[in-house]
Design an enzyme around this catalytic site. Structure first.
Site, PDB file in Angstrom:
ATOM      1  N   ASP A  73       8.434  -1.850   6.245  1.00  0.00           N
ATOM      2  CA  ASP A  73       8.231  -2.827   5.173  1.00  0.00           C
ATOM      3  C   ASP A  73       9.351  -3.856   5.255  1.00  0.00           C
ATOM      4  OD1 ASP A  73       6.429  -0.767   4.558  1.00  0.00           O
ATOM      5  OD2 ASP A  73       6.619  -1.096   2.408  1.00  0.00           O
ATOM      6  N   LYS A  98       2.311  -7.512   1.309  1.00  0.00           N
ATOM      7  CA  LYS A  98       2.758  -6.723   0.162  1.00  0.00           C
ATOM      8  C   LYS A  98       3.370  -7.660  -0.872  1.00  0.00           C
ATOM      9  CE  LYS A  98       6.277  -3.124  -0.799  1.00  0.00           C
ATOM     10  NZ  LYS A  98       7.257  -2.218  -0.162  1.00  0.00           N
ATOM     11  N   LYS A 157      -0.815  -4.314  -0.148  1.00  0.00           N
ATOM     12  CA  LYS A 157       0.000  -3.347  -0.893  1.00  0.00           C
ATOM     13  C   LYS A 157       0.644  -4.019  -2.100  1.00  0.00           C
ATOM     14  CE  LYS A 157       4.035  -0.271  -0.465  1.00  0.00           C
ATOM     15  NZ  LYS A 157       5.042   0.306   0.466  1.00  0.00           N
TER      16      LYS A 157
END
Length: 328
Positions: free
Chosen positions: A165, A228, A264
């Protein structure tokens, strides 16, 4: 909405051709606009229009569990805390509840930790099929030197993380330096190698929904496997309007390229009813294929506890105390 079933978590590249990215198309990116009032009206109507009950609700909550990146990102994280979190990921709900709903092998989608805890998590999850995700690139601010951010990715992959991430440089978006954003994201994607990369946009710091849409598209052009919303450390994290903008960027990218990119939301999603609302929005905008852990994740920890309480209520008719559903 129809009942849905839950499948075992797998990485995107095992089910879908991985997004290879494409050359930066600024004409496309700059054509992205966002009608904020219309987006907000659309999102405000969703919770009242979409409601599931009884067995259908239990099935949707089970799906939500399978899509959780169970997360601990605290300065006081210890090996013991991470091991307990991994045990919770392996068995996210009390075994008697899992047996009664017919999903005895249900797990979360992944465990997400800082770099120093990767090896602990990998060892604790061995044989479970649950991937380890690591936050990287100077998380959460992303302001360390670029070569160090790239090296951090490489070290996390070497330590065993199969998902990375990353955080983008918000200044590239705020100054409209789209080439710099594209080049940065492409470098991060290259450094990840076979590990798949989730691009954290930190949407609460991007200034406008239009910027969110453009940044989403450019990160996908540069090869992001997921986009995300947030680090979870901003003052404003995941919201339904931001989600709608990002989902429509994903849909536009898929329609043009044929490659599916995951989504996400992270930060601030702590209630089971909110999880169902997010799943409903994804179903409406992208369809059932995105309702699986290879293309959708919640960045959350406390969400799991509320889902477990709701599942027990579904089976017994009563709400139990939080201590009956420990997180670790």
């Amino acid at each position: 909405m129809e009942q849905i079933t839950t499948t075992v978590t797998q990485l995107p590249q095992t089910l879908e051709p991985r997004n290879p990215g494409l050359p930066l198309d600024l004409d496309w990116a700059l054509s992205v606009q966002a009608n904020t009032s219309a987006i907000e009206r659309r999102c405000a109507s969703l919770p009242g229009r979409r409601s599931v009950k009884k067995d259908h609700q239990a099935a949707w909550l089970a799906r939500a569990i399978s899509c959780i990146d169970l997360t601990t990102l605290s300065g006081d994280d210890t090996a013991g805390r991470v091991k307990r979190l991994c045990a919770k990921a392996r068995q996210p709900v009390r075994q008697d509840i899992l047996q009664q709903i017919g999903l005895p092998h249900l797990t979360t989608g992944a465990v997400c930790v800082y770099h120093d805890m990767i090896e602990t998590a990998v060892t604790a999850l061995q044989g479970s099929g649950i991937p380890v995700a690591a936050v990287s690139t100077g998380f959460p601010a992303g302001l360390s030197p670029l070569h160090l951010r790239i090296e951090e990715i490489r070290e996390s992959v070497k330590a065993g993380a199969s998902e990375i991430d990353i955080v983008i440089s918000r200044r590239h978006v705020l100054t409209q330096n789209w080439q710099a954003l594209y080049d940065e994201m492409a470098a991060f994607r290259t450094a990840c190698g076979d590990a798949h990369v989730k691009a954290i946009l930190a949407t609460g710091e991007l200034g406008s929904l239009r910027n969110v849409g453009r940044a989403s598209l450019i990160c996908m052009m540069a090869g992001a496997d997921f986009i995300k919303t947030s680090t979870g450390k901003e003052s404003v994290n995941a919201t339904l309007p931001v989600t709608l903008v990002m989902l429509r960027a994903i849909r536009a990218y898929y329609n043009r390229t044929g490659f599916r990119v995951g989504y996400k939301p992270a930060g601030g999603i702590s209630k089971a009813k909110d999880a169902i609302t997010y799943l409903a929005l994804i179903k409406e905008e992208l369809g059932d294929r995105w309702l699986r852990p290879d293309l959708f994740r919640f960045g959350a920890s406390s969400l799991l506890g509320d889902i477990e309480r709701q599942l027990e209520h579904h089976l017994t008719g009563g709400y139990s105390a939080n201590h009956r559903h420990p997180m670790g």
